[in-house]
Design an enzyme around this catalytic site. Sequence first.
Site, PDB file in Angstrom:
ATOM      1  N   PRO A  40       0.952  -1.342  -0.068  1.00 17.15           N
ATOM      2  CA  PRO A  40      -0.023  -0.098   0.079  1.00 17.15           C
ATOM      3  C   PRO A  40       0.808   1.511  -0.024  1.00 17.15           C
ATOM      4  O   PRO A  40       0.498   2.305  -0.733  1.00 17.15           O
ATOM      5  CB  PRO A  40      -0.973  -0.162   1.314  1.00 17.15           C
ATOM      6  CG  PRO A  40      -0.324  -1.002   2.072  1.00 17.15           C
ATOM      7  CD  PRO A  40       0.497  -2.061   1.317  1.00 17.15           C
ATOM      8  N   ASN A  41       1.992   1.300   0.746  1.00 14.47           N
ATOM      9  CA  ASN A  41       2.717   2.465   0.615  1.00 14.47           C
ATOM     10  C   ASN A  41       3.692   2.547  -0.373  1.00 14.47           C
ATOM     11  O   ASN A  41       4.037   3.530  -1.124  1.00 14.47           O
ATOM     12  CB  ASN A  41       3.726   2.607   2.130  1.00 14.47           C
ATOM     13  CG  ASN A  41       2.407   2.776   3.226  1.00 14.47           C
ATOM     14  OD1 ASN A  41       1.844   1.581   3.867  1.00 14.47           O
ATOM     15  ND2 ASN A  41       2.375   3.854   3.637  1.00 14.47           N
TER      16      ASN A  41
ATOM     17  N   LYS B 241     -56.331  21.531   3.509  1.00 16.10           N
ATOM     18  CA  LYS B 241     -55.259  22.478   3.691  1.00 16.10           C
ATOM     19  C   LYS B 241     -54.255  22.002   2.875  1.00 16.10           C
ATOM     20  O   LYS B 241     -53.724  20.854   2.663  1.00 16.10           O
ATOM     21  CB  LYS B 241     -54.953  22.439   4.988  1.00 16.10           C
ATOM     22  CG  LYS B 241     -54.290  23.598   5.535  1.00 16.10           C
ATOM     23  CD  LYS B 241     -54.154  23.590   7.041  1.00 16.10           C
ATOM     24  CE  LYS B 241     -53.445  25.004   7.473  1.00 16.10           C
ATOM     25  NZ  LYS B 241     -52.547  25.594   7.027  1.00 16.10           N
TER      26      LYS B 241
ATOM     27  N   ASN C  73     -50.307  23.290   2.090  1.00 16.76           N
ATOM     28  CA  ASN C  73     -49.242  24.058   2.804  1.00 16.76           C
ATOM     29  C   ASN C  73     -47.831  24.261   1.761  1.00 16.76           C
ATOM     30  O   ASN C  73     -47.840  23.352   0.970  1.00 16.76           O
ATOM     31  CB  ASN C  73     -48.821  23.426   4.022  1.00 16.76           C
ATOM     32  CG  ASN C  73     -49.756  23.295   5.274  1.00 16.76           C
ATOM     33  OD1 ASN C  73     -50.600  24.391   5.293  1.00 16.76           O
ATOM     34  ND2 ASN C  73     -49.824  22.388   6.325  1.00 16.76           N
TER      35      ASN C  73
ATOM     36  N   GLU D 209     -40.770  25.182   2.871  1.00 18.59           N
ATOM     37  CA  GLU D 209     -40.513  24.878   3.961  1.00 18.59           C
ATOM     38  C   GLU D 209     -39.143  23.769   3.963  1.00 18.59           C
ATOM     39  O   GLU D 209     -38.312  23.872   4.809  1.00 18.59           O
ATOM     40  CB  GLU D 209     -41.440  24.104   4.969  1.00 18.59           C
ATOM     41  CG  GLU D 209     -42.754  25.143   5.049  1.00 18.59           C
ATOM     42  CD  GLU D 209     -43.880  24.747   5.654  1.00 18.59           C
ATOM     43  OE1 GLU D 209     -43.956  23.330   5.868  1.00 18.59           O
ATOM     44  OE2 GLU D 209     -44.757  25.429   5.815  1.00 18.59           O
TER      45      GLU D 209
ATOM     46  N   HIS E  98     -40.964  46.732   3.055  1.00 20.56           N
ATOM     47  CA  HIS E  98     -41.424  46.587   4.700  1.00 20.56           C
ATOM     48  C   HIS E  98     -42.520  45.754   4.780  1.00 20.56           C
ATOM     49  O   HIS E  98     -43.164  45.885   5.833  1.00 20.56           O
ATOM     50  CB  HIS E  98     -41.355  48.007   5.123  1.00 20.56           C
ATOM     51  CG  HIS E  98     -40.192  48.729   4.916  1.00 20.56           C
ATOM     52  ND1 HIS E  98     -39.220  49.015   5.705  1.00 20.56           N
ATOM     53  CD2 HIS E  98     -40.092  49.913   3.969  1.00 20.56           C
ATOM     54  CE1 HIS E  98     -38.287  49.535   5.336  1.00 20.56           C
ATOM     55  NE2 HIS E  98     -38.789  50.268   4.178  1.00 20.56           N
TER      56      HIS E  98
ATOM     57  N   THR F 136      -0.337  11.653   1.701  1.00 19.13           N
ATOM     58  CA  THR F 136      -1.803  12.196   2.088  1.00 19.13           C
ATOM     59  C   THR F 136      -2.045  13.742   2.025  1.00 19.13           C
ATOM     60  O   THR F 136      -2.970  14.073   1.437  1.00 19.13           O
ATOM     61  CB  THR F 136      -2.186  11.724   3.429  1.00 19.13           C
ATOM     62  OG1 THR F 136      -2.003  10.256   3.597  1.00 19.13           O
ATOM     63  CG2 THR F 136      -3.680  12.162   3.883  1.00 19.13           C
TER      64      THR F 136
ATOM     65  N   SER G 116     -52.604  18.752   6.353  1.00 16.86           N
ATOM     66  CA  SER G 116     -52.841  18.694   7.557  1.00 16.86           C
ATOM     67  C   SER G 116     -53.324  17.559   8.197  1.00 16.86           C
ATOM     68  O   SER G 116     -54.037  16.878   7.311  1.00 16.86           O
ATOM     69  CB  SER G 116     -53.748  20.005   8.059  1.00 16.86           C
ATOM     70  OG  SER G 116     -53.969  19.713   9.740  1.00 16.86           O
ATOM     71  N   SER G 117     -52.917  16.947   9.313  1.00 17.96           N
ATOM     72  CA  SER G 117     -53.750  15.553   9.717  1.00 17.96           C
ATOM     73  C   SER G 117     -55.162  15.976  10.398  1.00 17.96           C
ATOM     74  O   SER G 117     -55.721  14.978  10.788  1.00 17.96           O
ATOM     75  CB  SER G 117     -52.833  15.091  10.866  1.00 17.96           C
ATOM     76  OG  SER G 117     -52.641  15.878  12.100  1.00 17.96           O
TER      77      SER G 117
END
Length: 468
Positions: free
Chosen positions: A131-132, A324, A326, A331, A188, A141, A318-319
């Site tokens: 490996p090296n 509804k 949303n 979000e 505003h 590295t 909505s539950s």
Amino acid sequence: MADSSRLETDSLGPVTVEARHYWGAQTQRAIRSFAIGPDRMPMEIVHALGRIKKAAALGNAQLGVLDEQRCGWIVAACDEVLAGRFDDHFPLGVWQSGSGTQTNMNVNEVIANRASELGGGQRGRKRPVHPNDHVNRSQSTNDVFPAAVHLAAGDSVQQLLPSLTELITALSTKAAQWTDVVKIGRTHLQDAVPLTVAQEMGGWAAQLQDAERRLRDSLTGLQPLPLGGTAVGTGLGAPAGFGELVCEHLRRWSGQNWHVAPDRFAVMGCHDALVDLMDRGGQLAMGLHKIVNDIRLLASGPRAGFGELRLPANEPGSSIMPGKVNPTQCEAVAMATVQILGQSSAVTMAGCGGHLQMNVYKPLLGFNVLRAMALLRDCCRSLRVHLVEGLELDGQHVSALRDRSLMLVTALAPEIGYDAAARVALHAHAHQIGLRDAALTLGVITAERFDQVVNPHAMAHPHGEPPT
């Protein structure tokens, strides 16, 4: 030792590794030493290291410091890594050495063991590829890991840009549908002067176009690589021209202008290009956050809010409240963009972590940049598919709100003076009547002249219609 395990060795001695794993001693030690959190090193960085190891083997062979046989085995093993065959053999987390040494050695060990198998040897002690000595030849590295992060970050930007472009196109297409719809502006969060819906949405698209340009420009900053610098930038242990050969292979495979940095000390001791990219990603996150906030305000209601835009009904909102809808896409993206801005702050702080010849926050930098770019890509796609393309306008309501607005009185100011115009607006508001009736009641202008001056369409185009 059971048949299901084998001995791997490193400079500290032998380590037992399960036989099924391709990693070696250093990876096994790191699994024990760095059991910190659930965050895995991104596979994008692992694969980028695989590309570099392949290019390094070819470069070393060209320079005569690696024999052709071992080069061939290493290249074949790297190709298997890049194909994803060994993804399960890179188990290390992000929170390790600040240089990324453990992940670099994880990659070296997996490639070495697989290359040894391809050469007819075994994993572990009897492997013909080390490996090296072979996989990590002419590298450290300290130059390889940041180069891999640059490669992975460049790929992530390239993957983000098409999704961003498609979102910009979707916004521009929607804007073009409503060029003649004049609405009331708001500053505003209070009524202001008129503009068109196309002008408002076109502003969103233009903001994203600016972010897109900045992200494209960031690719140039990522392209200088420290390859060939080895431990501190001097190139000790690497033959002359090694970095240039590796970059030549990387350029050919990717089409990107990867090249050796003019000053490798600079790109190893600091990582300003990654901080800059993250700043640009943060700008896009801020733009997306602003846009989704605008949309959810303009879509609020539908009967007790602004109610100008109608959102696509992707799912029940909505539950408990039937019917509804949303602003869920808004979000979700708002949360994701806040997360990205937090990642940007972490990257900025990590960018300050250079001490002398090394920055020791490399894994954090790579992890946060890549995750942020992926989040931005998904945000752009989701917004386009699940929000913008299905967005509708309540034109009748838009017109009603515009015509009721007191700030249309702004057009009267040049005609009758600011103070008189203010009296008209205040009188209309106090008596809940229209501006026209208030102006006529106060006797400050004739009905004919009022109708000529207070023209919302003309107010939205004070210098004439824009060119098409």
